[in-house]
Scaffold this active site. Structure first.
Site, PDB file in Angstrom:
ATOM      1  N   CYS A 104       0.838  -1.200   0.000  1.00 28.97           N
ATOM      2  CA  CYS A 104       0.000   0.000   0.000  1.00 28.97           C
ATOM      3  C   CYS A 104       0.882   1.263   0.000  1.00 28.97           C
ATOM      4  O   CYS A 104       1.534   1.546  -0.991  1.00 28.97           O
ATOM      5  CB  CYS A 104      -0.979  -0.050   1.173  1.00 28.97           C
ATOM      6  SG  CYS A 104      -2.378   1.089   1.001  1.00 28.97           S
TER       7      CYS A 104
ATOM      8  N   HIS B 209      -3.414  -5.748   1.055  1.00 33.87           N
ATOM      9  CA  HIS B 209      -2.732  -5.963   2.335  1.00 33.87           C
ATOM     10  C   HIS B 209      -2.671  -7.447   2.709  1.00 33.87           C
ATOM     11  O   HIS B 209      -3.547  -7.939   3.445  1.00 33.87           O
ATOM     12  CB  HIS B 209      -3.471  -5.211   3.449  1.00 33.87           C
ATOM     13  CG  HIS B 209      -3.297  -3.736   3.413  1.00 33.87           C
ATOM     14  ND1 HIS B 209      -2.329  -3.080   4.140  1.00 33.87           N
ATOM     15  CD2 HIS B 209      -3.974  -2.763   2.742  1.00 33.87           C
ATOM     16  CE1 HIS B 209      -2.413  -1.764   3.924  1.00 33.87           C
ATOM     17  NE2 HIS B 209      -3.399  -1.556   3.077  1.00 33.87           N
TER      18      HIS B 209
ATOM     19  N   GLU C   8      -0.794  -8.782   4.887  1.00 35.99           N
ATOM     20  CA  GLU C   8      -0.592  -8.906   6.333  1.00 35.99           C
ATOM     21  C   GLU C   8      -1.909  -8.866   7.094  1.00 35.99           C
ATOM     22  O   GLU C   8      -1.964  -9.251   8.272  1.00 35.99           O
ATOM     23  CB  GLU C   8       0.355  -7.809   6.831  1.00 35.99           C
ATOM     24  CG  GLU C   8      -0.260  -6.443   7.081  1.00 35.99           C
ATOM     25  CD  GLU C   8      -0.559  -5.633   5.825  1.00 35.99           C
ATOM     26  OE1 GLU C   8      -0.940  -4.444   5.965  1.00 35.99           O
ATOM     27  OE2 GLU C   8      -0.417  -6.158   4.704  1.00 35.99           O
TER      28      GLU C   8
END
EC number: 6.3.5.3
Length: 233
Positions: A88, A205, A207
């Site tokens: 990002c 994302h 994560e």
């Protein structure tokens, strides 16, 4: 000796703890935070530049973070062929630093978008996707206002010809439709790598997709690929 992973923290980062949690607590990897004024990366084997709003996204997303003291070390680290993942805002910083080609525009509808989306893996020929079968569809969340990736036609052709497009936005069935391309990115691009294939920038994302409790653990495949690469390096 196990690999050591570093998560860079800029003023305004807000996904740094998500990244640390994914690497340290889910992947059980030795992980440390790196402040933006740190410059010694000699004991780091993998760098993650997380999402957020570094320096409040003033000027442009990533434009000020690119001049943080740590970034010269990041550039040297990357140019040595060592792995760097920008997620990002991290992707935006890599673009501003010239480590990846292209630029980011505001989302096509000029709205911040936060939702689960689908991305298709286009290549397994990177250390980030070595365990992912090309054509596989991952469900990974997005949260950005400036994720509309753009570049000129010559550079786009180079990305295509060199197999540098790592992820594309798609629907659940893996089709790269206009509707799936919610931010307007050229060629549905969600993530690209450099020609040496050791730097990956992606807007979604992973994560935030490492636990089924949160809706998806598809992002683990990226981190598993990295850790396996580091184990054999």
């Amino acid at each position: 000796m196990s690999a050591k992973l570093g998560v860079i923290v800029f003023p305004g980062s807000n996904c740094d703890h998500d990244a640390y949690h994914a690497l340290a607590h889910i992947m059980n990897a030795e992980t440390t935070f790196l402040w933006h004024k740190d410059t010694d990366l000699s004991d780091i084997d993998f760098l993650l530049i997380p999402g957020g709003f570094s320096y409040g996204d003033y000027l442009r997303s990533g434009a000020i973070a690119r001049f943080s003291p740590i970034m010269q070390s990041v550039i040297q680290f990357a140019n040595q062929g060592r792995p760097v993942l920008g997620i990002c805002n991290g992707f935006q910083i890599l673009l501003e630093a010239g480590l990846l080609p292209g630029a980011m525009l505001h989302n096509e509808q000029l709205r911040f978008v936060c939702k689960h989306t689908h991305i298709r893996c286009e290549t397994s020929d990177t250390l980030f996707t070595r365990n992912i079968v090309p054509g596989s569809v991952l469900q990974v969340p997005v949260a950005h206002g400036e994720g509309n990736y753009t570049t000129d036609q010559d550079q786009l052709k180079q990305l295509q010809d060199n197999d540098q497009i790592v992820f594309r936005y798609c629907n659940e069935g893996g089709e790269t439709t206009d509707e799936a391309n919610f931010n307007g990115s050229i060629d549905n691009i969600a993530g690209i790598c450099n020609t040496n294939r050791n730097i990956l920038g992606m807007m979604p994302h992973p994560e935030r997709a490492v636990e089924k409790l949160l809706g998806s653990d598809d992002g683990k495949q990226i981190f598993e690929s990295v850790l396996e690469e580091l184990a054999v390096a």
